[in-house]
Structures are given as C-alpha cells and as structure tokens.
Design a protein around this motif. Structure first.
Motif, short mmCIF file in Angstrom:
data_model
loop_
_atom_site.label_atom_id
_atom_site.label_comp_id
_atom_site.label_asym_id
_atom_site.label_seq_id
_atom_site.Cartn_x
_atom_site.Cartn_y
_atom_site.Cartn_z
N VAL A 73 0.87 -1.19 0.00
CA VAL A 73 0.00 0.00 0.00
C VAL A 73 0.90 1.23 0.00
O VAL A 73 1.80 1.35 0.84
CB VAL A 73 -0.93 0.02 1.23
N THR A 74 0.67 2.15 -0.92
CA THR A 74 1.48 3.36 -1.03
C THR A 74 0.64 4.58 -0.63
O THR A 74 -0.52 4.70 -1.06
CB THR A 74 1.99 3.54 -2.47
N ASP A 75 1.23 5.46 0.21
CA ASP A 75 0.47 6.65 0.61
C ASP A 75 0.58 7.72 -0.48
O ASP A 75 1.58 7.79 -1.21
CB ASP A 75 1.00 7.18 1.95
N THR A 76 -0.43 8.57 -0.59
CA THR A 76 -0.43 9.68 -1.56
C THR A 76 -0.70 10.96 -0.78
O THR A 76 -1.85 11.34 -0.56
CB THR A 76 -1.50 9.47 -2.63
N GLY A 77 0.35 11.59 -0.32
CA GLY A 77 0.22 12.86 0.40
C GLY A 77 -0.28 12.70 1.81
O GLY A 77 -1.12 13.49 2.27
N LEU A 78 0.23 11.64 2.51
CA LEU A 78 -0.18 11.42 3.90
C LEU A 78 0.24 12.60 4.77
O LEU A 78 -0.52 13.11 5.58
CB LEU A 78 0.43 10.10 4.42
N ASN A 79 1.50 13.03 4.61
CA ASN A 79 2.03 14.14 5.40
C ASN A 79 2.24 15.32 4.43
O ASN A 79 3.13 15.28 3.58
CB ASN A 79 3.34 13.74 6.06
N THR A 80 1.41 16.36 4.57
CA THR A 80 1.50 17.50 3.63
C THR A 80 2.79 18.28 3.82
O THR A 80 3.23 18.98 2.90
CB THR A 80 0.30 18.44 3.86
N LYS A 107 7.10 9.70 -0.05
CA LYS A 107 6.03 8.72 -0.18
C LYS A 107 6.48 7.40 0.43
O LYS A 107 7.57 6.93 0.13
CB LYS A 107 5.66 8.51 -1.65
N TYR A 108 5.63 6.83 1.26
CA TYR A 108 5.97 5.59 1.95
C TYR A 108 5.19 4.41 1.36
O TYR A 108 4.03 4.57 0.94
CB TYR A 108 5.65 5.70 3.44
N MET A 167 -6.99 1.15 4.23
CA MET A 167 -7.87 1.75 3.21
C MET A 167 -9.07 2.47 3.84
O MET A 167 -9.65 3.38 3.23
CB MET A 167 -8.36 0.68 2.24
N LEU A 168 -9.44 2.06 5.08
CA LEU A 168 -10.53 2.75 5.78
C LEU A 168 -10.20 4.22 6.01
O LEU A 168 -11.08 5.09 5.97
CB LEU A 168 -10.81 2.07 7.12
N PHE A 169 -8.91 4.49 6.26
CA PHE A 169 -8.51 5.85 6.59
C PHE A 169 -8.50 6.76 5.35
O PHE A 169 -8.19 7.95 5.45
CB PHE A 169 -7.15 5.85 7.28
N VAL A 175 -6.53 7.07 15.50
CA VAL A 175 -6.48 8.27 14.67
C VAL A 175 -5.29 8.18 13.72
O VAL A 175 -4.18 7.79 14.12
CB VAL A 175 -6.34 9.54 15.55
N LEU A 176 -5.50 8.52 12.44
CA LEU A 176 -4.43 8.52 11.45
C LEU A 176 -3.41 9.60 11.78
O LEU A 176 -3.77 10.74 12.07
CB LEU A 176 -5.02 8.76 10.06
N ASN A 177 -2.15 9.23 11.76
CA ASN A 177 -1.07 10.17 12.05
C ASN A 177 -0.69 10.90 10.76
O ASN A 177 0.05 10.38 9.93
CB ASN A 177 0.14 9.41 12.62
N THR A 178 -1.20 12.12 10.59
CA THR A 178 -0.94 12.88 9.36
C THR A 178 0.45 13.50 9.34
O THR A 178 0.86 14.08 8.33
CB THR A 178 -1.99 13.98 9.21
N GLU A 179 1.16 13.34 10.44
CA GLU A 179 2.53 13.84 10.50
C GLU A 179 3.54 12.69 10.54
O GLU A 179 4.66 12.82 11.05
CB GLU A 179 2.71 14.74 11.73
N PHE A 180 3.14 11.54 10.03
CA PHE A 180 3.99 10.33 10.06
C PHE A 180 5.30 10.56 9.33
O PHE A 180 5.34 11.09 8.21
CB PHE A 180 3.24 9.15 9.44
N GLN A 181 6.38 10.17 10.00
CA GLN A 181 7.71 10.21 9.38
C GLN A 181 8.49 8.97 9.80
O GLN A 181 8.32 8.45 10.90
CB GLN A 181 8.48 11.47 9.83
N ASN A 182 9.34 8.50 8.89
CA ASN A 182 10.17 7.33 9.19
C ASN A 182 11.41 7.38 8.30
O ASN A 182 11.36 7.89 7.18
CB ASN A 182 9.40 6.03 8.94
N LYS A 183 12.52 6.89 8.83
CA LYS A 183 13.76 6.88 8.06
C LYS A 183 13.65 5.99 6.83
O LYS A 183 14.28 6.24 5.81
CB LYS A 183 14.92 6.40 8.93
N LYS A 184 12.87 4.92 6.95
CA LYS A 184 12.72 3.97 5.84
C LYS A 184 11.58 4.41 4.94
O LYS A 184 10.55 4.88 5.40
CB LYS A 184 12.43 2.56 6.37
N MET A 185 11.79 4.21 3.65
CA MET A 185 10.74 4.52 2.69
C MET A 185 9.76 3.35 2.52
O MET A 185 8.63 3.55 2.09
CB MET A 185 11.36 4.84 1.33
N LYS A 186 10.26 2.14 2.86
CA LYS A 186 9.43 0.94 2.73
C LYS A 186 9.39 0.22 4.07
O LYS A 186 10.45 -0.16 4.59
CB LYS A 186 9.98 0.02 1.64
#
Length: 774
Positions: free
Chosen positions: A584-591, A596-597, A610-612, A667-678
């Motif tokens: 599953v690939t995010d599309t603009g999760l963190n503005t 892209k993760y 997909m619910l989110f 709650v969806l974390n709209t500020e999600f960040q991670n060192k890994k892309m996958k």
C-alpha cells in the motif's frame, strides 16, 4: 563277418571285459572316457539283451523271464565289484599314514568315477528289476552305483577306517604346525566319508534326478571322523593356548587366536561338511576364549584408553557369538557417554530460542565427539562398533540435552533444526554461496539423522517452506529442491513437500496466463497481483477467517475466479486471506513531507489502512464492523500499524490486547515520518506467529501420528492376514521408527479404532490374535 552272441555266458563275458576296462581306467592319466560311445552302446545293449532273455527255472524256486535274468545279472555284477574292491584292499591293508591316505584317495576317486559309468551301462537293470525289488521292500538290493559304494564300505572302509582317520588327523596336525603337506588328500578322504553314507529310501529320487552320488547320511562322517576330529582339536588347542599365553603378551595372544579361528574356518569350509563348523567354533570358544575372559575384560579398558582399534576389533570379532559380548558393549557405551559429557562441558550452552546458535552448538559437539570416539578407529574393523556406540550416545544427547530440558518440550530439537533450515534457505543479505550452502545443508542432514521425532521436523519444515514459497523468499528453487531430495532419501515422508514445491512452480504459470487474460480489458479495474493456487490437504494452511476487503481487491478476486473456472471446471477455490499480503502506497499522507511511503501489509491490514481514506478517526468497534472481524482477531493486525506510528491510539493503551475497550479511538497520524521509505508491517507479527506455529504443530503431530499408525497397521495386516498382538506391535514400531517413536498406548488405541471401523477383528477363541477383514 562278426558272429552273433546268443548265450548269457557269452554276453556276460563281454560285459565283464568291458567292466574290467572301465574299472582299470585311470582318469587322471588318460583324460578321456573309459570307453568310446560305440563301446558304451554295445555294453548297454548287452545288459538289455541279458535282462530280456528266455524263461529259466532254478532249483530253489521258479523265476520266470526277466525276473530271473535281472537277479542273475545283479549277482554276477555284485561278485565282480566285490572281487575288484578286494584287490584294492589287499594293496592298501599294510600301508600307514600318508602312504595309506594317498593310495586310498587315489583308488576311491578312480573307483567312484568308474562306478558312475557302470551305473549308466546298467540303467535298464536299475529301472526295471532293481526298481521292483526296492518297491517290494528288498533290503539287500541297491541301485548299481550305491551297490558299488556299499561294497567299498563293507570290504575296504569298515576294516581300515581307523587307520584312515588317524592318517587324516595326522595331516591336519602337521598343517596346524606349519608343516608342508599334500592338503588335497584331506578333502578327497573326507568326501569319501560323506558319500559312503547311503539312504536307501531315497533311491527313487536318485533315479529321477540321475544323481550318481548317494543321498548323504552323515552317520559315517560323524562317527568315524567328526567325533575324533573335535576331540583332537580340543586337546591340541588346550595345550597350545596354555603354553602361548605364558610366553607372550595379551595382544599377541589375541592375534594368534584370531589367526587360528580363521585357519580352522577355512579348513572347515574347504574340506568338511558345513554342520561341523558350529561344533568346531564352540570348541574353539571353550578352549581359546572362555578360560581367559577375565584377562580380556581387564585389558579391554586399557585398549579403549589407548585407542587400540585393532585390538578392540579382535575382541568384538572373537566374542560376537558369546554372551560376554554384552559386557564389552556396555563398557564401550559407558566410555562413550563419559567422553560425550566431557565434550559438552567444553562448549557453552546455547540460547534455546536461537536456531543458528543451537545447531552450531550441536555440530561443534558432534565434530569434537566423533574426533575422540570414531576417528581413531577409522582404519580398523572396530570402527563399526565405535560409531554404533557414538551414534547411540549422540542421539540421546541431541533429543535430551540441557536446552531441551530447559524448554520442557521434547519437540524443541526438531523445531530449532527446522528454523535453522529456514534461515539457510530464506533470502537475506547474509546468504551463503552455493557450495557453502550445500555443505551447510549436508551438516543439517547429519544432525537430522539423530532426531527421533522426524515427523515433528517435517511439520515445522512444511510450515516454514509454505511461508517461503508464498512470500517468494526462497534463496533459490534449486536449493529448495535439493533439500527436499535429501529429506526424501533420509526418511521418505516428503510427498507433500514436493507437491508444495510443484504448486509454487505451476502458480507462476497461472499468474502469467491470467495477466495475459486481462490485457485489453480496460473497463475493469485491476490491481497488479500474483496468484498461488494451493492443493487442498497438501499445504499446512486452512481458511482462517473471512473479512471485508477493499472493492479493488474484490474485483480482482472475482475476475481471477472466473478465469480459473473456465479452465478448470468443477474445482472450488477457497481464498486464504490470512496468508495474503500486498503493498500500500500513501499519496500525500504528510503535507509537510513530500516523501512517499510504501507499506507491506496483510489483507486485514490493507483493509484497515484503506478505511482511513474515508475518515481519519475510527473507534475499535467501528474498525471491527468495517473489517468484519472480532476484536481478538483484529488486534494482532492493528498492533504493528500502531507500533510504527502510522496510527495513534487515543488514551493510555501502550499495549494493545483483547481488554482494550470498544470505544478506544484510532487516529491517522498525518505527520507520520520514518527513516525507511518501505516498511514491513507483517514482520512485527512473526513472534506471535511462531508461538501459534508451535501450538498448531503439536496438535497436527498428534493427529498425523494417529493416521500414520493406523495406515501402518492396515498395511501390515493386509499382508499378513492374521497376526498376534505382540508381533503386530513389534512390526508397527519397526516400520515407523525412521519417522518417530510411536507410543504403545497410542498404537493400542489405533488398533481399537480399526476394529470399530471393521478393518480388522479379533479372532474368536483367541483374543490375542487379529485378523484382516478384506
């Protein structure tokens, strides 16, 4: 022009001349037949003509036709043979020792050879007059060859047998002393003892088979030779062993008696009847070994400590027929177990949850242990016994060592070995080279050989293989195939593993065909996905749950189902959603972050993510309702999503478990960040799955064993038809020992189940016997 012979006297005179030529013929000098074919037929016809002459009357009783002629000819021939043997006897009666034996064997071979020809010439007499006399119970009549043998025994052998036996024993003693003798004289003389025994009641068998040698009765051989030979052997070796052990070391004595055993066995094989060997070996055991058993026991431990494989091999060889061998085996086992304990003390105990550390520990112990126990004896015959003892001790160590005891599970050894195989065969950055991997797999098989519960290993291996194949994590198809082949060769119960491997290959073709099928169908929305079609009952997988899935996935599943059913009418597809995974690939999760993760997720996790897309906040009850799973089912899939921070839990629930309230908000974390892309959301569940695997394997093993035992019982009973209870138990244990050690109570339960199912039944009036019901 030749004159025709008309009287019996004239016929007999020609027969007598022919017999004289035959009996005085020396086959060792002439190397030809004693008479030509023409002469043979001439003599044969004389016998026929003599037997089919006219009616005669005797003074004692009227004997008519062929009956009288047969009697007359038999008596004439009998006198001829007696006179001829008497000449031999006169020649030999004053000879002694080797001269007597040489003359006796020469005459015997010549006489026997000539008597075969005489028997053939007088075949008509054998088939008619002699046959009738024997049928009427006449004890004084013999078939011609047997008549010759009986005559030889009566005139020659019965008078001189003591001198002949003494001469044979003298030659044997000279041979034992290392003197040069004419060894063939012994064999030739002994053959006469064997052939002088005639069982007259087997006469007809001799005629049908045309066997010129008599049916052997061993009485003469046993009474006139074997008895004296065994007494002489006892005296000879009693004296020799007493003197030798006083003047030589124990090791030299072992070499000496080993040589003597070999010499006596060779002599017995080459010259004596086979029945003599057991009696001879018993005397050698009684004289050469048993009196010195205490000395051998005292020296055995010294030979072990000095790793004298040659001396130990001699002891095991010499004592193999004796009860004392058990003592040496016990001492060897005790010494081997002692060395194993000393070896294990040199190595630190491994972590019971680390397969690599555990298997390396086992391999190191095995290598060091075999270096101490088996390697020193590789060049000697004792290696077989040393390795047998080592294998016994090491099998006990592998299945009941400290790690197994701490885990409190007898199935821990096969589990750790299977997980180690998974490490070797699973793709990773640390994969070994091809040749190194082959060596490591061979080392695994060395350890696997000692595992008692091989079926437990196969169950664990099957589950891990399934995960590698489904997730496409195998290091190579060749490595997987090689390992399955090694297991097949070792225990044989790998048909399911091979079928799983085949399914994986066929599924690649199905996926490719499906992709070609959907080309040019733009009206349908398709997700790029791969399919694995698994044979039901072969793979260690069952339908775990059914959950709600995103529409895009549902359309793909329906499309593939239609495609597959067109090609395979009548089959049924059951989707194993708990074993599926995707990306599953995010599309603009963190503005605020343009990264892209990509998330590797299971089917249930994909549905949750997909619910989110519809809302950023859900309660636990709402998630369960949308996904259509119970709380205890969804929790293991939510934990990894929360743990990586993709979704936050409102409240103080750091550990998600079944006690979390239904009102808990995610709650969806709209500020999600991670060192890994996958990120792989499925890996975090591995520990929980491992626990679940253990429980499933334990349940599966019990069920599988019950079926395997029942199948073994049916196979045995189908072959044997009827069998005693103890014998059936023994055969079941033997058949299944290569896979696992069946428990006796379980076998009994399986027998009762098969009786209920009417595969077998108890025999009436004998409840200890079972009968197969066809």
């Amino acid at each position: 022009m030749a004159l025709a012979i008309t009287t019996k006297e004239e016929i007999w005179n020609e027969l007598r001349d022919g017999l004289t030529k035959i009996y005085k013929f020396d086959k060792d000098i002439n190397f030809q037949r004693p008479v030509s074919t023409k002469e043979f037929m001439h003599l044969y016809n004389h016998v026929y003509n003599f037997c089919t002459g006219q009616v005669k009357v005797t003074a004692n009783r009227p004997i008519i036709g062929q009956e009288f002629n047969g009697y007359d000819l038999y008596e004439r021939l009998k006198k001829f043979i007696r006179d001829f043997v008497s000449e031999y006897f006169v020649t030999c009666k004053d000879l002694e020792a080797s001269q007597l034996l040489e003359k006796y064997t020469t005459f015997w071979k010549q006489f026997k050879f000539s008597s075969k020809f005489a028997n053939d010439i007088f075949a008509h007499l054998n088939r008619h007059w002699i046959s009738r006399e024997l049928d009427e119970g006449n004890q004084d009549v013999y078939e011609i060859f047997n008549l010759a043998i009986v005559t030889w025994k009566t005139i020659f052998f019965d008078t001189l047998h003591q001198n002949i036996t003494a001469a044979i024993l003298k030659l044997i003693e000279q041979d034992r002393n290392g003197e040069k003798i004419q060894i063939s004289l012994i064999g030739d003389a002994i053959s006469s003892y064997l052939e002088l025994g005639i069982n007259k009641h087997d006469y007809h068998a001799n005629l049908i088979l045309k066997a010129h040698r008599p049916i052997a009765d061993l009485t003469i051989y046993q009474n006139h030779f074997e008895k004296h030979f065994l007494e002489d052997t006892r005296r000879y070796y009693t004296t020799e062993s007493t003197e030798f052990i006083q003047n030589n070391s124990f090791t030299e004595y072992l070499k000496k008696i080993e040589l003597r055993f070999q010499e006596e066995c060779d002599r017995c094989t080459n010259y004596f009847h086979e029945s003599t060997q057991d009696h001879l070996l018993k005397i050698l055991d009684d004289v050469l070994i048993k009196p010195h058993t205490e000395l051998v026991l005292s020296e055995f431990e010294s030979l072990l400590n000095h790793q004298n494989g040659e001396g130990l091999a001699r002891i095991f060889s010499l004592f193999e027929r004796m009860e004392e061998l058990k003592m040496f085996r016990r001492m060897l086992d005790q010494d081997t177990e002692k060395m194993l304990r000393e070896t294990t003390d040199k190595f630190a105990s491994p972590d019971m949850n680390d397969p690599k550390q555990y298997v390396n520990y086992i391999r190191d112990v095995h290598h060091h242990f075999s270096t101490l126990v088996a390697d020193p004896f590789k060049s000697s015959a004792f290696f077989v016994h040393a390795k047998e003892s080592m294998d016994k001790a090491f099998a006990s160590f592998i299945n009941r060592n400290q790690v197994i005891e701490e885990s409190k599970s007898l199935s821990k050894a096969p589990e750790l070995l299977a997980r180690y195989c998974d490490l070797l065969l699973r793709k990773s950055a640390k994969n070994s080279e091809e040749m190194e991997l082959e060596d490591l797999l061979n080392q695994v098989m060395d350890v696997f050989e000692y595992i008692e519960d091989k079926d437990v290993f196969i169950n664990y291996y099957s589950k891990l293989l399934a995960k590698r194949l489904i997730n496409e994590l195998s290091v190579s198809d060749e490595a997987e195939s090689n390992m399955i082949g090694k297991l097949q060769q070792m225990c044989g119960y790998t048909s399911n593993l091979q079928r799983m491997f085949t399914d994986a290959g066929l599924s690649k073709n199905i996926t490719e065909n499906y992709r070609q099928y959907i080309v040019g169908r733009p009206t349908e929305q398709h997700v790029n996905f791969s399919i694995m079609v698994l044979t039901s009952g072969v793979w260690p997988a069952q339908q775990n749950f059914i959950c709600q899935i995103p529409k895009s996935l549902s359309l793909c599943m329906d499309s593939f189902t239609n495609f597959y059913m067109k090609q395979h009418n009548g089959r049924k597809l059951a989707w194993l959603l708990h074993m599926c995974h995707g990306e599953v690939t995010d599309t603009g999760l963190n503005t605020k972050n343009a990264r892209k993760y990509t998330f590797m997720a299971s089917t249930a996790q994909i549905t949750v993510l997909m619910l989110f897309n519809e809302a950023t906040e859900y309660t636990l009850a709402q998630i369960c309702e949308h996904v259509e799973l119970k709380k205890e089912q969804i929790m293991p899939y939510l934990q990894p999503i929360v743990k990586v921070g993709l979704v936050k839990v409102v409240g103080s629930y750091s550990d998600l478990d079944d006690n979390v309230p239904d009102e808990t908000k995610f709650v969806l974390n709209t500020e999600f960040q991670n060192k890994k892309m996958k990120l792989d959301l499925t890996k975090i569940r591995i520990h929980n799955e491992a626990k679940k695997d253990v429980e499933e394997v334990q349940r599966s093993v019990v069920d599988d064993r019950r079926h395997v035992i029942q199948a073994a019982i049916v196979r045995i009973m189908k072959t044997r038809k009827t069998l005693k209870h103890n014998q059936l138990m023994t055969e079941v244990l033997q058949q299944l020992s290569t896979l696992f050690q069946p428990q006796v109570p379980m076998i009994k339960k399986c027998i009762d189940l098969l009786i209920e199912k009417e595969y077998i039944k108890r025999v009436e009036n004998d409840k200890d016997t079972y009968e197969y019901i066809s």
